[in-house]
Design a protein around this motif. Structure first.
Motif, mmCIF file in Angstrom:
data_model
loop_
_atom_site.group_PDB
_atom_site.id
_atom_site.type_symbol
_atom_site.label_atom_id
_atom_site.label_comp_id
_atom_site.label_asym_id
_atom_site.label_seq_id
_atom_site.Cartn_x
_atom_site.Cartn_y
_atom_site.Cartn_z
ATOM 1 N N THR A 179 1.019 -1.180 -0.085
ATOM 2 C CA THR A 179 -0.066 -0.117 -0.063
ATOM 3 C C THR A 179 0.902 1.170 -0.124
ATOM 4 O OG1 THR A 179 -0.338 -0.128 2.161
ATOM 5 C CG2 THR A 179 -1.914 -0.950 1.023
ATOM 6 N N SER B 25 -4.803 11.347 -7.809
ATOM 7 C CA SER B 25 -5.975 12.045 -7.313
ATOM 8 C C SER B 25 -6.132 13.224 -8.214
ATOM 9 C CB SER B 25 -5.807 12.603 -5.917
ATOM 10 O OG SER B 25 -5.643 11.281 -5.009
ATOM 11 N N THR C 139 0.462 4.268 -3.468
ATOM 12 C CA THR C 139 -0.841 3.509 -3.506
ATOM 13 C C THR C 139 -1.580 3.740 -2.214
ATOM 14 O OG1 THR C 139 0.258 1.698 -4.690
ATOM 15 C CG2 THR C 139 -1.883 1.295 -3.756
ATOM 16 N N GLY C 140 -2.914 4.224 -2.481
ATOM 17 C CA GLY C 140 -3.754 4.666 -1.383
ATOM 18 C C GLY C 140 -3.505 5.592 -0.331
ATOM 19 N N ASP D 162 -5.333 3.726 -7.687
ATOM 20 C CA ASP D 162 -5.010 4.107 -6.066
ATOM 21 C C ASP D 162 -3.766 4.986 -5.913
ATOM 22 O OD1 ASP D 162 -7.227 2.440 -5.243
ATOM 23 O OD2 ASP D 162 -5.866 0.788 -5.382
ATOM 24 N N ASN D 163 -3.604 5.528 -7.222
ATOM 25 C CA ASN D 163 -2.262 6.398 -6.914
ATOM 26 C C ASN D 163 -2.397 7.607 -7.709
ATOM 27 O OD1 ASN D 163 -1.083 3.271 -7.500
ATOM 28 N ND2 ASN D 163 0.523 4.461 -6.443
#
Length: 192
Positions: A14, A101, A134-135, A98-99
């Motif tokens: 993560t 935004s 990730t996340g 997840d990487n």
């Protein structure tokens, strides 16, 4: 594999930053999205193969709440951002959900001095695109801002605008692993 090893492996996964090849692929897709947005909006607003000239860029299309003029170039920028964000959602977030935004808002943590997520507008930073672990949107890897220069001068040197330079300086405070960059349809990825 016992629970502790699985948990450690999961935690490591993560926290993973994107590989250089993935960052390069994302940068390429961001440039393609900027080009697509520029083309679509110019075609829709001005007709096939046409684009605004300097006079059109500075045409007043309204006034803000303080009575300051809103120029056509700002209006076009909003339209192009909307098309570009839809493209980023479709082309980039699909591959790296997840990487990446889109328009996260960051403040400064009073305890660490580093970035923190916030809903407060005053004094916050809201880059267009952020690549992160990730996340983990607070583990910033790269920050990008889409720019759609309108005038001949700004198309020729998009970093010449003092506002853009100040914005990149503010984004550097987010402590990303790479220098903040702007993405333009004309030049692609630009860093100072």
């Amino acid at each position: 594999m016992d629970k502790a090893v699985r948990a450690a492996a999961s935690a490591g996964a993560t926290m993973k930053l994107l590989e250089a090849a993935d960052v390069a692929r994302i940068e390429h897709l961001l440039v393609e999205c900027a080009k697509e947005a520029d083309f679509i909006v110019n075609e829709r607003e001005y007709g096939q193969g046409k684009y605004p000239d300097d006079k059109e860029c500075f045409r007043v299309v309204g006034h803000d709440k303080d009575g300051k003029p809103i120029w056509r170039q700002a209006e076009l920028g909003k339209l192009k951002h909307a098309v570009a964000f839809a493209c980023v959602q479709r082309e980039v977030r699909r591959l790296f959900p997840d990487n990446v935004s889109i328009e996260p808002r960051y403040g400064t943590s009073p305890t660490s001095g580093g970035p923190t997520m916030t809903n407060i507008w005053k004094g916050s930073k809201k880059p267009d695109i952020v690549l992160h672990a990730t996340g983990q949107p607070l583990q910033i890897q790269c920050v990008f801002d889409l720019k759609f220069p309108c005038t001949l001068k700004s198309k020729g040197d998009p970093l010449s605008n003092d506002g853009t330079r100040e914005q990149m300086s503010r984004y550097a405070e987010l402590r990303g692993k790479c220098k903040p960059a702007i993405i333009t349809p004309q030049f692609g990825v630009l860093r100072e």
